[in-house]
Design a protein around this motif. Structure first.
Motif, PDB file in Angstrom:
ATOM      1  N   CYS A 395       0.849  -1.204   0.000  1.00  0.00           N
ATOM      2  CA  CYS A 395       0.000   0.000   0.000  1.00  0.00           C
ATOM      3  C   CYS A 395       0.880   1.247   0.000  1.00  0.00           C
ATOM      4  CB  CYS A 395      -0.933   0.010   1.215  1.00  0.00           C
ATOM      5  SG  CYS A 395      -2.230  -1.202   1.050  1.00  0.00           S
ATOM      6  N   CYS A 396       2.010   1.197   0.730  1.00  0.00           N
ATOM      7  CA  CYS A 396       2.937   2.342   0.708  1.00  0.00           C
ATOM      8  C   CYS A 396       3.488   2.507  -0.705  1.00  0.00           C
ATOM      9  CB  CYS A 396       4.096   2.128   1.685  1.00  0.00           C
ATOM     10  SG  CYS A 396       3.547   2.154   3.388  1.00  0.00           S
ATOM     11  N   ILE A 397       3.750   1.394  -1.403  1.00  0.00           N
ATOM     12  CA  ILE A 397       4.277   1.481  -2.773  1.00  0.00           C
ATOM     13  C   ILE A 397       3.236   2.111  -3.708  1.00  0.00           C
ATOM     14  CG2 ILE A 397       5.019   0.062  -4.760  1.00  0.00           C
ATOM     15  CD1 ILE A 397       6.693  -1.499  -2.811  1.00  0.00           C
ATOM     16  N   PHE A 398       1.976   1.761  -3.492  1.00  0.00           N
ATOM     17  CA  PHE A 398       0.918   2.385  -4.308  1.00  0.00           C
ATOM     18  C   PHE A 398       0.929   3.905  -4.137  1.00  0.00           C
ATOM     19  CE2 PHE A 398      -0.996  -1.683  -5.226  1.00  0.00           C
ATOM     20  CZ  PHE A 398      -1.566  -1.437  -6.466  1.00  0.00           C
ATOM     21  N   VAL A 399       0.992   4.336  -2.860  1.00  0.00           N
ATOM     22  CA  VAL A 399       0.940   5.782  -2.620  1.00  0.00           C
ATOM     23  C   VAL A 399       2.236   6.461  -3.062  1.00  0.00           C
ATOM     24  CG1 VAL A 399       0.938   7.499  -0.765  1.00  0.00           C
ATOM     25  CG2 VAL A 399      -0.795   5.722  -0.836  1.00  0.00           C
ATOM     26  N   GLY A 400       3.380   5.817  -2.769  1.00  0.00           N
ATOM     27  CA  GLY A 400       4.669   6.459  -3.043  1.00  0.00           C
ATOM     28  C   GLY A 400       5.086   6.396  -4.512  1.00  0.00           C
ATOM     29  N   TRP A 401       4.766   5.308  -5.205  1.00  0.00           N
ATOM     30  CA  TRP A 401       5.322   5.077  -6.540  1.00  0.00           C
ATOM     31  C   TRP A 401       4.295   5.026  -7.665  1.00  0.00           C
ATOM     32  CZ3 TRP A 401      10.586   5.159  -7.129  1.00  0.00           C
ATOM     33  CH2 TRP A 401      11.338   5.058  -5.963  1.00  0.00           C
ATOM     34  N   ILE A 402       3.058   4.678  -7.355  1.00  0.00           N
ATOM     35  CA  ILE A 402       2.091   4.464  -8.439  1.00  0.00           C
ATOM     36  C   ILE A 402       1.127   5.646  -8.580  1.00  0.00           C
ATOM     37  CG2 ILE A 402       0.190   2.963  -9.190  1.00  0.00           C
ATOM     38  CD1 ILE A 402       1.789   0.605  -8.128  1.00  0.00           C
ATOM     39  N   TRP A 403       0.632   6.122  -7.470  1.00  0.00           N
ATOM     40  CA  TRP A 403      -0.350   7.211  -7.486  1.00  0.00           C
ATOM     41  C   TRP A 403       0.360   8.494  -7.934  1.00  0.00           C
ATOM     42  CZ3 TRP A 403      -4.043   7.814  -2.670  1.00  0.00           C
ATOM     43  CH2 TRP A 403      -5.120   8.659  -3.012  1.00  0.00           C
ATOM     44  N   HIS A 420      -0.847  21.419   1.686  1.00  0.00           N
ATOM     45  CA  HIS A 420       0.433  21.520   0.975  1.00  0.00           C
ATOM     46  C   HIS A 420       1.432  22.418   1.701  1.00  0.00           C
ATOM     47  CE1 HIS A 420      -2.340  24.574  -0.456  1.00  0.00           C
ATOM     48  NE2 HIS A 420      -1.279  25.342  -0.664  1.00  0.00           N
ATOM     49  N   ASN A 421       0.959  23.257   2.635  1.00  0.00           N
ATOM     50  CA  ASN A 421       1.884  24.113   3.393  1.00  0.00           C
ATOM     51  C   ASN A 421       2.331  23.465   4.699  1.00  0.00           C
ATOM     52  OD1 ASN A 421       1.729  26.261   1.601  1.00  0.00           O
ATOM     53  ND2 ASN A 421      -0.255  26.899   2.463  1.00  0.00           N
ATOM     54  N   THR A 422       1.877  22.257   4.970  1.00  0.00           N
ATOM     55  CA  THR A 422       2.175  21.671   6.283  1.00  0.00           C
ATOM     56  C   THR A 422       3.380  20.736   6.232  1.00  0.00           C
ATOM     57  OG1 THR A 422       0.755  19.784   5.864  1.00  0.00           O
ATOM     58  CG2 THR A 422      -0.284  21.674   6.935  1.00  0.00           C
ATOM     59  N   LEU A 423       3.902  20.499   7.432  1.00  0.00           N
ATOM     60  CA  LEU A 423       5.037  19.576   7.556  1.00  0.00           C
ATOM     61  C   LEU A 423       4.636  18.193   7.046  1.00  0.00           C
ATOM     62  CD1 LEU A 423       7.892  19.211   8.725  1.00  0.00           C
ATOM     63  CD2 LEU A 423       6.823  18.452  10.864  1.00  0.00           C
ATOM     64  N   PHE A 424       3.351  17.840   7.300  1.00  0.00           N
ATOM     65  CA  PHE A 424       2.887  16.525   6.885  1.00  0.00           C
ATOM     66  C   PHE A 424       3.125  16.320   5.391  1.00  0.00           C
ATOM     67  CE2 PHE A 424      -0.194  13.563   5.180  1.00  0.00           C
ATOM     68  CZ  PHE A 424      -0.058  12.492   6.049  1.00  0.00           C
ATOM     69  N   TRP A 425       2.719  17.276   4.570  1.00  0.00           N
ATOM     70  CA  TRP A 425       2.848  17.090   3.127  1.00  0.00           C
ATOM     71  C   TRP A 425       4.317  17.134   2.689  1.00  0.00           C
ATOM     72  CZ3 TRP A 425       0.671  14.836  -0.679  1.00  0.00           C
ATOM     73  CH2 TRP A 425       1.090  15.082  -1.979  1.00  0.00           C
ATOM     74  N   LYS A 426       5.154  17.886   3.460  1.00  0.00           N
ATOM     75  CA  LYS A 426       6.570  17.944   3.079  1.00  0.00           C
ATOM     76  C   LYS A 426       7.253  16.604   3.351  1.00  0.00           C
ATOM     77  CE  LYS A 426       7.037  22.853   3.202  1.00  0.00           C
ATOM     78  NZ  LYS A 426       6.025  23.480   4.053  1.00  0.00           N
ATOM     79  N   VAL A 427       6.804  15.933   4.405  1.00  0.00           N
ATOM     80  CA  VAL A 427       7.523  14.719   4.821  1.00  0.00           C
ATOM     81  C   VAL A 427       6.848  13.434   4.321  1.00  0.00           C
ATOM     82  CG1 VAL A 427       8.279  13.401   6.835  1.00  0.00           C
ATOM     83  CG2 VAL A 427       8.399  15.892   6.865  1.00  0.00           C
ATOM     84  N   TRP A 428       5.536  13.356   4.446  1.00  0.00           N
ATOM     85  CA  TRP A 428       4.843  12.069   4.292  1.00  0.00           C
ATOM     86  C   TRP A 428       5.018  11.395   2.919  1.00  0.00           C
ATOM     87  CZ3 TRP A 428       0.062  10.959   1.636  1.00  0.00           C
ATOM     88  CH2 TRP A 428      -0.430   9.682   1.886  1.00  0.00           C
ATOM     89  N   PRO A 429       4.859  12.133   1.787  1.00  0.00           N
ATOM     90  CA  PRO A 429       4.979  11.429   0.499  1.00  0.00           C
ATOM     91  C   PRO A 429       6.359  10.803   0.326  1.00  0.00           C
ATOM     92  CG  PRO A 429       4.031  13.601   0.177  1.00  0.00           C
ATOM     93  CD  PRO A 429       4.522  13.547   1.596  1.00  0.00           C
ATOM     94  N   TRP A 430       7.374  11.532   0.744  1.00  0.00           N
ATOM     95  CA  TRP A 430       8.747  11.054   0.636  1.00  0.00           C
ATOM     96  C   TRP A 430       8.956   9.852   1.565  1.00  0.00           C
ATOM     97  CZ3 TRP A 430      12.148  11.371   4.839  1.00  0.00           C
ATOM     98  CH2 TRP A 430      13.478  11.129   4.551  1.00  0.00           C
ATOM     99  N   TYR A 431       8.333   9.997   2.710  1.00  0.00           N
ATOM    100  CA  TYR A 431       8.441   8.965   3.729  1.00  0.00           C
ATOM    101  C   TYR A 431       7.809   7.645   3.268  1.00  0.00           C
ATOM    102  CZ  TYR A 431       9.307   8.218   8.652  1.00  0.00           C
ATOM    103  OH  TYR A 431       9.832   7.788   9.823  1.00  0.00           O
ATOM    104  N   THR A 432       6.599   7.751   2.685  1.00  0.00           N
ATOM    105  CA  THR A 432       5.933   6.512   2.234  1.00  0.00           C
ATOM    106  C   THR A 432       6.632   5.953   0.989  1.00  0.00           C
ATOM    107  OG1 THR A 432       4.289   8.054   1.422  1.00  0.00           O
ATOM    108  CG2 THR A 432       3.530   6.457   2.983  1.00  0.00           C
ATOM    109  N   LYS A 433       7.361   6.827   0.265  1.00  0.00           N
ATOM    110  CA  LYS A 433       8.030   6.342  -0.934  1.00  0.00           C
ATOM    111  C   LYS A 433       9.294   5.551  -0.587  1.00  0.00           C
ATOM    112  CE  LYS A 433       9.264   8.098  -5.407  1.00  0.00           C
ATOM    113  NZ  LYS A 433       8.703   8.973  -6.400  1.00  0.00           N
ATOM    114  N   PHE A 434      10.071   6.068   0.342  1.00  0.00           N
ATOM    115  CA  PHE A 434      11.364   5.417   0.634  1.00  0.00           C
ATOM    116  C   PHE A 434      11.417   4.750   2.004  1.00  0.00           C
ATOM    117  CE2 PHE A 434      12.385   8.874  -2.346  1.00  0.00           C
ATOM    118  CZ  PHE A 434      12.906   8.109  -3.383  1.00  0.00           C
ATOM    119  N   VAL A 435      11.185   5.559   3.061  1.00  0.00           N
ATOM    120  CA  VAL A 435      11.474   5.053   4.409  1.00  0.00           C
ATOM    121  C   VAL A 435      10.580   3.857   4.761  1.00  0.00           C
ATOM    122  CG1 VAL A 435      11.643   5.659   6.845  1.00  0.00           C
ATOM    123  CG2 VAL A 435      12.223   7.346   5.092  1.00  0.00           C
ATOM    124  N   CYS A 436       9.260   4.019   4.578  1.00  0.00           N
ATOM    125  CA  CYS A 436       8.368   2.916   4.992  1.00  0.00           C
ATOM    126  C   CYS A 436       8.698   1.616   4.245  1.00  0.00           C
ATOM    127  CB  CYS A 436       6.904   3.275   4.800  1.00  0.00           C
ATOM    128  SG  CYS A 436       6.352   4.543   5.910  1.00  0.00           S
TER     129      CYS A 436
END
Ligand code: PFF
Length: 450
Positions: A395-403, A420-436
């Motif tokens: 599911c993380c791959i779907f959000v990080g790489w496919i969507w 888009h101005n929040t820390l969440f949006w700055k960190v989360w997409p990158w986080y679900t793409k690589f770290v998770c």
């Protein structure tokens, strides 16, 4: 469309339902006993870090996919897929999650059945029905089959009523009841001799074990199980949330409640074990290791309740009622995953789909009950140690790489236009793409190899 499918009627309703799915035997039984056997507070610290830094982002991925898709897990995953191979992959992950939820329910219902019979036992004793009380307290095939079926029928009864009148209504009733019983029991146990020693064992960390890989594997597995990840359940619950709601904060509330209840359950179970020890009940084996989880719950704690005299009947009843309620709010989410798929895929009436799937799960459960020694552990390992981390990772791959990123942003901006101005949006997409994916994958490989 969403009104036809059913939707949670309020933020509170969603939070209670999703927290109800998350808070279950995993919190009240699994977390405290794992903490006790894995270095006390060191496990707690590892669990908190992993729950917030890995499980919460993965939970957000599943909720986002569902809210965007407004459909069952297979269709929701397909909607974020672009290429034909991704759509096949969506089917595998979505259907795999649905199967996983069904198999988890098939063993969970057995354990929940034990909890139900343990809840009924003090009532039988109070009523003077000694033979019934003895039968309820002893493991037997007939007792296990009957109570597993009773539990499955209770789950069916709630799910057949739909999202708002079934899941939401009952979660809103059962979750506050669960909290009330939990706090009452803690208040009582704290007055008993030995409780303070248990509290120290729980809250004073032995940091020597914090980097122990086994501890980290167990803590991540526990966090995934506890947030019901990798089972498509959170995709489905996400699909019942209105697009007006701020998903980022809803997901955070669910994670906070789940972690909080696990922590609070530790304040009950670990001191209770030491109270039992102060009353002469063995809680450590000859080698100094804590007794296994089921021995603690079904032998140590009942021995403690017995030692309390007649008040122990009420305490024992409240304790096992608490466990049964926690199990029920989780099991309804497990049944909803296959039911929502069947209703939408085959245009079947909810009541028929619920009974059909419920009966299928009951057949699997009874097969496990009849082969407890061989199948019980196997199904638990395959679902919670293999399928859940793998499907959560996908599911993380779907959000990080496919969507597509723009479409993801638009989806998350619904109900939260400034995201888009929040820390969440700055960190989360990158986080679900690589770290998770990397960390979940590494922990998974380690747990399989060991
Ligand atoms: N989260 C539940 C617990 O902690 O007991 C277990 C669970 C519920 C697992 C729903 C999987 C699931 F789909």
């Amino acid at each position: 469309m969403s009104a036809v499918r059913g939707e949670f009627s309020s933020r509170f309703g969603f939070i209670m339902a999703a927290a109800g799915s998350a808070v279950g035997l995993g919190n009240i039984w699994g977390f405290p006993t794992q903490t006790a056997s894995n270095g006390g507070a060191a496990f707690l610290v590892a669990y908190l870090v992993l729950a917030f830094f890995l499980a919460y982002p993965a939970l957000m991925a599943e909720l986002m996919i569902g809210r965007h898709g407004q459909a069952n897990a297979v269709v929701s995953l397909t909607k974020v897929s672009n290429k034909p191979w991704q759509k096949h992959f969506a089917f595998i992950v979505g259907f795999g999650g649905i199967l996983c939820a069904g198999f988890i329910l098939s063993f969970y219902a057995i354990v929940a059945g034990w909890m139900l019979s343990a809840t009924a036992q003090p009532i039988a004793t109070l009523a003077g029905a000694d033979a019934a009380s003895l039968w309820l307290s002893e493991q037997s095939l007939t007792r296990n089959i009957i109570f597993t079926l009773v539990f499955i029928v209770l789950t069916i009864a709630i799910i057949s009523r739909g999202v708002e009148n079934g899941i939401e209504k009952w979660s809103k009733r059962l979750m506050p009841a669960l909290l009330g019983i939990l706090f009452l029991l803690i208040a009582y146990v704290m007055t008993q001799e030995g409780a303070m020693e248990g509290l120290k064992a729980y809250l004073l960390p032995d940091f020597s074990s914090i980097f122990d890989t086994q501890l980290i594997v167990s803590a991540l597995g526990q966090a995934f199980f506890s947030l019901s990840l990798g089972t498509s359940v959170m995709i489905i619950y996400g699909s019942y949330i209105s697009k007006k709601e701020n998903l980022v904060s809803l997901g955070a509330y669910v994670t906070l409640i789940d972690v909080f209840i696990a922590f609070v359950a530790g304040l009950l179970i670990i001191p209770a074990m030491y109270v039992a020890q102060a009353q002469g009940v063995e809680i450590f084996s000859a080698s100094g290791k804590l007794l296994s989880e089921d021995t603690l719950v079904f032998q140590v704690l009942p021995a403690l309740f017995d030692g309390m005299g007649s008040v122990g009947l009420f305490v024992g009843f409240a304790f096992f009622a608490l466990m049964s309620i926690a199990a029920l709010t989780s099991s309804i989410s497990m049944l909803e995953a296959p039911v929502s798929y069947t209703v939408e895929r085959f245009a079947m009436k909810r009541i028929q789909a619920t009974w059909l799937i419920g009966v299928l799960i009951a057949v699997v459960s009874i097969t496990i009950v009849c082969n407890l020694g061989t199948l019980f552990g196997l199904v638990i390992t395959l679902t919670t140690k293999v399928a859940q981390p793998l499907l959560g990772l996908m599911c993380c791959i779907f959000v990080g790489w496919i969507w597509y990123r723009n479409s993801l942003l638009q989806a998350i901006q619904e109900g939260n236009p400034e995201v888009h101005n929040t820390l969440f949006w700055k960190v989360w997409p990158w986080y679900t793409k690589f770290v998770c994916p990397i960390v979940i994958g590494a922990v998974f490989v380690h747990s399989i190899l060991s």
